[in-house]
Design a protein around this motif. Structure first.
Motif, PDB file in Angstrom:
ATOM      1  N   PRO A  59      27.951 -35.957-121.670  1.00 31.95           N
ATOM      2  CA  PRO A  59      27.380 -35.263-122.772  1.00 31.95           C
ATOM      3  C   PRO A  59      27.118 -33.944-121.861  1.00 31.95           C
ATOM      4  O   PRO A  59      26.553 -34.049-120.666  1.00 31.95           O
ATOM      5  N   SER A  60      27.223 -32.545-122.372  1.00 35.20           N
ATOM      6  CA  SER A  60      26.751 -31.305-121.518  1.00 35.20           C
ATOM      7  C   SER A  60      25.313 -31.265-121.894  1.00 35.20           C
ATOM      8  O   SER A  60      24.679 -31.913-122.764  1.00 35.20           O
ATOM      9  N   LEU A  61      24.980 -30.195-121.231  1.00 35.90           N
ATOM     10  CA  LEU A  61      23.280 -29.648-121.208  1.00 35.90           C
ATOM     11  C   LEU A  61      22.717 -29.407-122.614  1.00 35.90           C
ATOM     12  O   LEU A  61      21.948 -29.734-123.000  1.00 35.90           O
ATOM     13  N   PHE A  62      23.867 -28.798-123.399  1.00 39.85           N
ATOM     14  CA  PHE A  62      23.421 -28.369-124.611  1.00 39.85           C
ATOM     15  C   PHE A  62      23.961 -29.349-126.091  1.00 39.85           C
ATOM     16  O   PHE A  62      24.030 -28.974-127.039  1.00 39.85           O
ATOM     17  N   GLY A  63      24.617 -30.526-125.432  1.00 35.31           N
ATOM     18  CA  GLY A  63      25.331 -31.444-126.415  1.00 35.31           C
ATOM     19  C   GLY A  63      26.336 -31.155-127.226  1.00 35.31           C
ATOM     20  O   GLY A  63      26.495 -31.545-128.397  1.00 35.31           O
ATOM     21  N   GLU A  64      27.262 -29.852-126.815  1.00 33.64           N
ATOM     22  CA  GLU A  64      28.319 -29.689-127.526  1.00 33.64           C
ATOM     23  C   GLU A  64      29.440 -30.840-127.441  1.00 33.64           C
ATOM     24  O   GLU A  64      29.629 -31.660-126.635  1.00 33.64           O
ATOM     25  N   PRO A  65      30.136 -30.834-128.775  1.00 34.27           N
ATOM     26  CA  PRO A  65      31.133 -32.139-128.819  1.00 34.27           C
ATOM     27  C   PRO A  65      32.246 -31.504-128.059  1.00 34.27           C
ATOM     28  O   PRO A  65      32.644 -30.625-127.380  1.00 34.27           O
ATOM     29  N   ARG A  66      32.693 -32.568-127.408  1.00 35.81           N
ATOM     30  CA  ARG A  66      33.989 -32.313-126.278  1.00 35.81           C
ATOM     31  C   ARG A  66      35.456 -33.034-126.796  1.00 35.81           C
ATOM     32  O   ARG A  66      35.342 -34.185-127.518  1.00 35.81           O
ATOM     33  N   LEU A  67      36.527 -32.203-126.645  1.00 34.72           N
ATOM     34  CA  LEU A  67      37.820 -32.871-126.907  1.00 34.72           C
ATOM     35  C   LEU A  67      38.520 -33.049-125.396  1.00 34.72           C
ATOM     36  O   LEU A  67      38.763 -31.939-125.084  1.00 34.72           O
ATOM     37  N   ILE A  68      38.910 -33.881-125.044  1.00 37.62           N
ATOM     38  CA  ILE A  68      39.659 -33.962-124.147  1.00 37.62           C
ATOM     39  C   ILE A  68      41.184 -34.622-124.279  1.00 37.62           C
ATOM     40  O   ILE A  68      41.373 -35.562-124.663  1.00 37.62           O
ATOM     41  N   ARG A  69      41.973 -33.652-123.750  1.00 40.45           N
ATOM     42  CA  ARG A  69      43.412 -33.828-124.366  1.00 40.45           C
ATOM     43  C   ARG A  69      44.207 -34.343-123.015  1.00 40.45           C
ATOM     44  O   ARG A  69      44.043 -33.600-122.123  1.00 40.45           O
ATOM     45  N   VAL A  70      44.460 -35.428-123.011  1.00 41.45           N
ATOM     46  CA  VAL A  70      45.203 -36.166-121.778  1.00 41.45           C
ATOM     47  C   VAL A  70      46.526 -36.441-121.820  1.00 41.45           C
ATOM     48  O   VAL A  70      47.190 -37.032-122.614  1.00 41.45           O
ATOM     49  N   GLY A  71      47.122 -35.626-121.160  1.00 39.40           N
ATOM     50  CA  GLY A  71      48.878 -35.322-121.205  1.00 39.40           C
ATOM     51  C   GLY A  71      49.405 -36.473-120.080  1.00 39.40           C
ATOM     52  O   GLY A  71      48.732 -36.812-118.873  1.00 39.40           O
ATOM     53  N   GLY A  72      50.619 -36.723-120.232  1.00 35.96           N
ATOM     54  CA  GLY A  72      51.262 -37.284-119.175  1.00 35.96           C
ATOM     55  C   GLY A  72      51.062 -38.885-118.854  1.00 35.96           C
ATOM     56  O   GLY A  72      50.793 -39.527-117.645  1.00 35.96           O
ATOM     57  N   VAL A  73      50.608 -39.538-119.936  1.00 33.55           N
ATOM     58  CA  VAL A  73      50.098 -40.878-119.989  1.00 33.55           C
ATOM     59  C   VAL A  73      51.059 -41.898-119.283  1.00 33.55           C
ATOM     60  O   VAL A  73      50.849 -42.936-118.858  1.00 33.55           O
ATOM     61  N   GLU A  74      52.192 -41.517-119.759  1.00 35.73           N
ATOM     62  CA  GLU A  74      53.481 -42.234-119.471  1.00 35.73           C
ATOM     63  C   GLU A  74      53.705 -42.044-117.823  1.00 35.73           C
ATOM     64  O   GLU A  74      54.664 -42.895-117.255  1.00 35.73           O
ATOM     65  N   ARG A  75      53.078 -41.337-117.158  1.00 35.56           N
ATOM     66  CA  ARG A  75      53.064 -40.979-115.829  1.00 35.56           C
ATOM     67  C   ARG A  75      51.652 -41.318-115.069  1.00 35.56           C
ATOM     68  O   ARG A  75      51.679 -40.944-113.851  1.00 35.56           O
ATOM     69  N   LEU A  76      50.855 -41.975-115.939  1.00 41.27           N
ATOM     70  CA  LEU A  76      49.414 -42.144-115.110  1.00 41.27           C
ATOM     71  C   LEU A  76      49.326 -42.890-113.817  1.00 41.27           C
ATOM     72  O   LEU A  76      50.276 -43.518-113.522  1.00 41.27           O
ATOM     73  N   SER A  77      48.152 -42.413-113.108  1.00 46.97           N
ATOM     74  CA  SER A  77      48.167 -43.042-111.691  1.00 46.97           C
ATOM     75  C   SER A  77      47.347 -44.344-112.082  1.00 46.97           C
ATOM     76  O   SER A  77      46.806 -44.617-112.989  1.00 46.97           O
ATOM     77  N   GLU A  78      47.327 -45.321-111.070  1.00 51.99           N
ATOM     78  CA  GLU A  78      46.548 -46.513-111.115  1.00 51.99           C
ATOM     79  C   GLU A  78      45.080 -46.202-111.143  1.00 51.99           C
ATOM     80  O   GLU A  78      44.349 -46.904-111.995  1.00 51.99           O
ATOM     81  N   ALA A  79      44.610 -45.052-110.631  1.00 49.45           N
ATOM     82  CA  ALA A  79      43.043 -44.780-110.627  1.00 49.45           C
ATOM     83  C   ALA A  79      42.761 -44.397-112.102  1.00 49.45           C
ATOM     84  O   ALA A  79      41.898 -44.782-112.595  1.00 49.45           O
ATOM     85  N   PHE A  80      43.695 -43.284-112.764  1.00 45.38           N
ATOM     86  CA  PHE A  80      43.362 -43.131-113.904  1.00 45.38           C
ATOM     87  C   PHE A  80      43.556 -44.359-115.183  1.00 45.38           C
ATOM     88  O   PHE A  80      42.554 -44.393-116.036  1.00 45.38           O
ATOM     89  N   LEU A  81      44.247 -45.092-114.920  1.00 44.36           N
ATOM     90  CA  LEU A  81      44.713 -46.568-115.596  1.00 44.36           C
ATOM     91  C   LEU A  81      43.159 -47.185-115.572  1.00 44.36           C
ATOM     92  O   LEU A  81      42.597 -47.497-116.740  1.00 44.36           O
ATOM     93  N   ASN A  82      42.754 -47.381-114.503  1.00 42.29           N
ATOM     94  CA  ASN A  82      41.618 -48.288-114.270  1.00 42.29           C
ATOM     95  C   ASN A  82      40.455 -47.640-114.878  1.00 42.29           C
ATOM     96  O   ASN A  82      39.357 -48.301-115.803  1.00 42.29           O
ATOM     97  N   GLU A  83      39.942 -46.430-114.831  1.00 43.90           N
ATOM     98  CA  GLU A  83      38.895 -45.479-115.280  1.00 43.90           C
ATOM     99  C   GLU A  83      39.329 -45.445-116.904  1.00 43.90           C
ATOM    100  O   GLU A  83      37.949 -45.608-117.513  1.00 43.90           O
ATOM    101  N   ALA A  84      40.429 -45.186-117.335  1.00 40.08           N
ATOM    102  CA  ALA A  84      40.559 -45.083-118.746  1.00 40.08           C
ATOM    103  C   ALA A  84      40.342 -46.453-119.503  1.00 40.08           C
ATOM    104  O   ALA A  84      39.765 -46.651-120.624  1.00 40.08           O
ATOM    105  N   LEU A  85      40.775 -47.486-119.039  1.00 37.47           N
ATOM    106  CA  LEU A  85      40.271 -48.725-119.587  1.00 37.47           C
ATOM    107  C   LEU A  85      39.038 -49.079-119.496  1.00 37.47           C
ATOM    108  O   LEU A  85      38.415 -49.679-120.718  1.00 37.47           O
TER     109      LEU A  85
END
Length: 296
Positions: A33-59
């Motif tokens: 959450p940001s300081l003023f509570g704005e909604p967030r949209l995170i667009r994650v591309g390249g999931v077919e090439r994801l790193s092991e670190a990102f996989l663990n964090e995403a899970l």
């Protein structure tokens, strides 16, 4: 998704993240959450090439998603990242899978890019759209990013010169400049553009592909009668592509286009290994096309 969430709250924060290069903690930080509570949209591309670190964090993230954050995972296919996809398919974190058919037709890619500009309230010239779509024939996410860069970095209408300024280094853009000159019968100009493109590192393969594609489009419209919209729907093209193909075909005869298409197919084999000098093979094709399929 962006339009829907933005309509609900104009303060929506939109962030793009590459799953292959994301650093540990990036996803969690962006979703926090940001300081003023704005909604967030995170667009994650390249999931077919994801790193092991990102996989663990995403899970970990899908098991306990942040309030007010929407995460879109784009997976282009393949087995890499299957563990994460299975978690989403299983409903972890309220996730859902939205199958998207692969966008292959130029008409669909053109419509997609046009929609990006329209959503931002920007006008794009047909020529600019053609160059942009031609320059990004691969990943649709790259095309989307290119549209967003133009929207963010420029003002007013998006013109062909604007796209050329930003993406002149794209091989496909150079290839279509060569093709346009050759098809118009301007042999000298086409050869100069060809030499410049090759000296700048362009591969002969996409140049031949651009020439062949334009010739095939010309063959479709040369004897076609009726409005561009109807012909476009029959051939999976955009109306502006029909208009462009008709202009390219001016001064050509059916037999000449047929000979040029055959020559382009033969040249395609040559530049992919069948010839010792691929650059000379492309030069011969350019001369042949500039002579309207003659013996140039």
């Amino acid at each position: 998704m962006r339009e829907t969430l933005g309509a609900e709250d104009p303060s929506l924060e939109v962030t793009d993240l590459d799953a292959a290069t994301a650093a540990p903690g990036d996803l969690s930080t962006l979703a926090s959450p940001s300081l003023f509570g704005e909604p967030r949209l995170i667009r994650v591309g390249g999931v077919e090439r994801l790193s092991e670190a990102f996989l663990n964090e995403a899970l970990r993230y899908v098991e306990s998603p942040a309030d007010g954050a929407t995460v879109v995972l784009r997976h282009a296919g393949g087995v890499r990242g299957k563990k994460l996809l299975d978690a989403v398919r299983g409903g972890a974190g309220g996730g859902i899978e939205v199958p998207c058919a692969e966008v292959k037709r130029d008409a669909d890619r053109s419509a997609f890019a046009s929609g990006e500009f329209r959503a931002a309230g920007r006008r794009v010239a047909p020529g600019a759209l053609r160059v942009l779509v031609s320059a990004f024939q691969g990943d649709l996410a790259e095309l989307a990013s290119a549209c967003q860069q133009l929207i963010a970095d420029t003002t007013g209408d998006i013109r062909e010169s604007t796209v050329q300024t930003y993406y002149a280094g794209r091989m496909e853009t150079d290839a279509f400049a060569v093709a346009d000159a050759a098809l118009a019968g301007r042999a000298g100009e086409a050869l100069v553009l060809l030499r410049h493109a090759i000296d700048s590192g362009a591969d002969p393969v996409p140049i031949v592909a651009a020439l062949a594609m334009k010739l095939r489009s010309m063959a479709k419209v040369l004897d076609a009668k009726g409005p561009a919209a109807r012909i476009a729907s029959e051939h999976g093209m955009a109306p502006w592509q029909i208009d462009r193909a008709r202009r390219d075909a001016q001064g050509w005869e059916t037999a000449g286009i047929g000979r040029a298409i055959v020559f382009a197919a033969e040249t395609d084999e040559r530049v992919k290994g069948a010839a010792r000098d691929p650059e000379y093979a492309v030069e011969r094709l350019v001369r042949f096309i500039a002579a309207r399929g003659g013996a140039g």
